[in-house]
Design an enzyme around this catalytic site. Structure first.
Site, PDB file in Angstrom:
ATOM      1  N   LYS A 278      33.533  45.011  21.777  1.00  9.45           N
ATOM      2  CA  LYS A 278      32.759  43.706  22.037  1.00  9.45           C
ATOM      3  C   LYS A 278      33.547  42.596  20.678  1.00  9.45           C
ATOM      4  O   LYS A 278      33.529  42.284  20.315  1.00  9.45           O
ATOM      5  CB  LYS A 278      30.875  43.469  21.870  1.00  9.45           C
ATOM      6  CG  LYS A 278      30.594  45.006  22.699  1.00  9.45           C
ATOM      7  CD  LYS A 278      30.657  44.385  24.053  1.00  9.45           C
ATOM      8  CE  LYS A 278      29.963  45.966  25.033  1.00  9.45           C
ATOM      9  NZ  LYS A 278      30.138  46.143  26.023  1.00  9.45           N
TER      10      LYS A 278
HETATM   11  C1  PLP Z   1      28.864  47.611  26.489  1.00 10.60           C
HETATM   12  C2  PLP Z   1      27.491  47.299  26.713  1.00 10.60           C
HETATM   13  C3  PLP Z   1      26.454  48.038  27.638  1.00 10.60           C
HETATM   14  C4  PLP Z   1      26.116  49.128  26.528  1.00 10.60           C
HETATM   15  O1  PLP Z   1      26.959  49.035  24.969  1.00 10.60           O
HETATM   16  P1  PLP Z   1      27.004  50.364  24.025  1.00 10.60           P
HETATM   17  O2  PLP Z   1      26.801  49.564  22.628  1.00 10.60           O
HETATM   18  O3  PLP Z   1      27.692  50.811  24.010  1.00 10.60           O
HETATM   19  O4  PLP Z   1      25.711  51.283  24.530  1.00 10.60           O
HETATM   20  C5  PLP Z   1      25.589  47.684  27.962  1.00 10.60           C
HETATM   21  N1  PLP Z   1      25.552  46.089  28.988  1.00 10.60           N
HETATM   22  C6  PLP Z   1      27.207  45.848  29.344  1.00 10.60           C
HETATM   23  C7  PLP Z   1      26.771  44.493  30.145  1.00 10.60           C
HETATM   24  C8  PLP Z   1      27.949  46.284  28.333  1.00 10.60           C
HETATM   25  O5  PLP Z   1      28.576  45.774  28.452  1.00 10.60           O
END
Ligand code: PLP
Length: 379
Positions: free
Chosen positions: A182
């Site tokens: 992210k």
């Molecule tokens: C990355 C992601 C998640 C999960 O996030 P984590 O912090 O890895 O649990 C959930 N929804 C979307 C759309 C994502 O891209």
């Protein structure tokens, strides 16, 4: 080798992590509280509650909304599987609504037909950080008793109609991720923003075993404190070590956003007009954080898309498949049988994620773009 993503971490993070370790307080304590305050301030939310990741954030958002067995929760099938899994953790049923291929976000026009007497919530995803059309989605569920939960895992720093994603204008529970893929990262980590003090208090109970007094309060108390456990909770805490990284990452956010947007604009210029390659534009009413640079190889199908990715890999360029279609995975097919969402499936088979990270040199962008133009399957 050009990787697909790379977090931007530096001496500031190392220094604050060291300071946090020396303080002796390494899990949910003063740094987490500071990170929550800074994050809430940044996105214009009244409250922010830090948790271990965005999957647990979504789980707590559903639990705090009272979702349980027999309930239905609407969600897009076109997302990372973590969008839908927490619905199953609650014993509820995910009801998928197909996407608009122009935006890759849930198509608001298809929502009314998916609402039943059992619908309790809708999880709206800001896919690849591009804000969903929250105004249209709110209008589609208005008056139906449906809680809007926003999966903004990818959308830290994005802006929808002049307001930061996470300010709770359209959703009382907005969930973020700080995974290394992210825009800002704490290793793993998550955050929930809410405008409601009672909801924030409930989320804080839920993330720490339902315990009425947290460790920091007990530590600071001048009198002996005995806690109680009024509700069933979880251990979804963030550590102070992670929060220290998060505080530094937040300070970098504007610079990270500027660089990501510049790289995306550079790709847009280099790839414009490439036959068979469709680009995704920034919506007119949004500022997109460019969490992922996706291209669509129109009409390619999965096999030709994979060949394209292999050619790039052979030139030292890592790519990833686009967004998955959750309903095609075995854990969903086993429970719900085969389901068909054609827009989601087609987009999953045709999209490719190109390298994008702040340390990327302009020459790297040119190299990737040239390889894309060379190897894109002809329409
Ligand atoms: C990355 C992601 C998640 C999960 O996030 P984590 O912090 O890895 O649990 C959930 N929804 C979307 C759309 C994502 O891209």
């Amino acid at each position: 080798m050009i990787p697909v993503a790379k977090p931007e971490l530096g001496e500031e993070e190392i220094a604050l992590v060291a300071e946090t370790i020396r303080s002796g307080w390494i899990t949910q304590g003063p740094r987490v509280a500071e990170f929550e305050k800074a994050f809430a301030g940044r996105v214009g939310a009244a409250h922010a509650v830090a948790v271990s990741n965005c999957t647990t954030a979504l789980h707590l958002a559903l639990v705090a909304s009272g979702i349980g067995p027999g309930d239905e929760v609407i969600a897009p099938p076109h997302s990372f599987i973590a969008t839908a899994n927490p619905i199953l953790y609650c014993g509820a049923r995910p009801v998928f609504v197909d996407i608009d291929p122009e935006t890759l976000n849930m198509d608001p026009r298809l929502i009314p037909a998916a609402i039943t007497g059992r619908t309790k919530a809708i999880i709206v995803v800001d896919q690849v950080g591009r804000p969903a059309d929250m105004a249209a989605i709110s209008a589609a569920v208005r008056g139906r008793g449906v809680t809007i939960i926003e999966d903004a895992a990818c959308a830290t720093g994005s802006v929808y109609r002049g307001k930061p994603v996470g300010d709770n204008t359209y959703s009382p529970l907005v969930c973020f991720s700080f995974h290394p893929r992210k825009v800002i990262s704490t290793g793993d980590g998550g955050m929930i923003t809410t405008p409601d003090a009672d909801l924030a208090a409930r989320l804080r109970l839920l993330r720490q075993q339902g315990m009425s007094v947290n460790d920091l309060e007990r530590h600071q108390s001048k009198t002996v404190v005995s806690e109680i456990y009024p509700i069933l909770g979880y251990n979804y805490r963030l550590t102070d070590v992670q929060a220290a990284i998060g505080l530094c990452q937040l300070r970098r956010l504007d610079a990270i956003l500027a660089r990501r947007r510049a790289i995306a604009a550079h790709y847009d210029r280099m790839l414009a007009g490439t036959p068979g390659v469709r680009l995704f534009a920034e919506p007119a009413d949004c500022r997109w954080n460019q969490q992922t640079y996706l291209i669509r190889l129109e009409g390619s199908g999965a096999a030709r898309r994979d060949t394209f990715m292999q050619r790039l890999l052979e030139e030292g360029i890592a790519t990833r498949r686009g967004i998955m279609s959750i309903h095609r995975e075995a854990s969903y097919v086993e429970r719900f049988g085969p389901q068909s969402f054609p827009q989601s499936e087609r987009a999953s088979d045709e999209c490719v994620c190109l390298p994008l990270y702040t340390q990327m040199a302009d020459a790297d962008i040119d190299r990737v773009s040239a390889a894309v133009r060379r190897h894109a399957p002809r329409p």
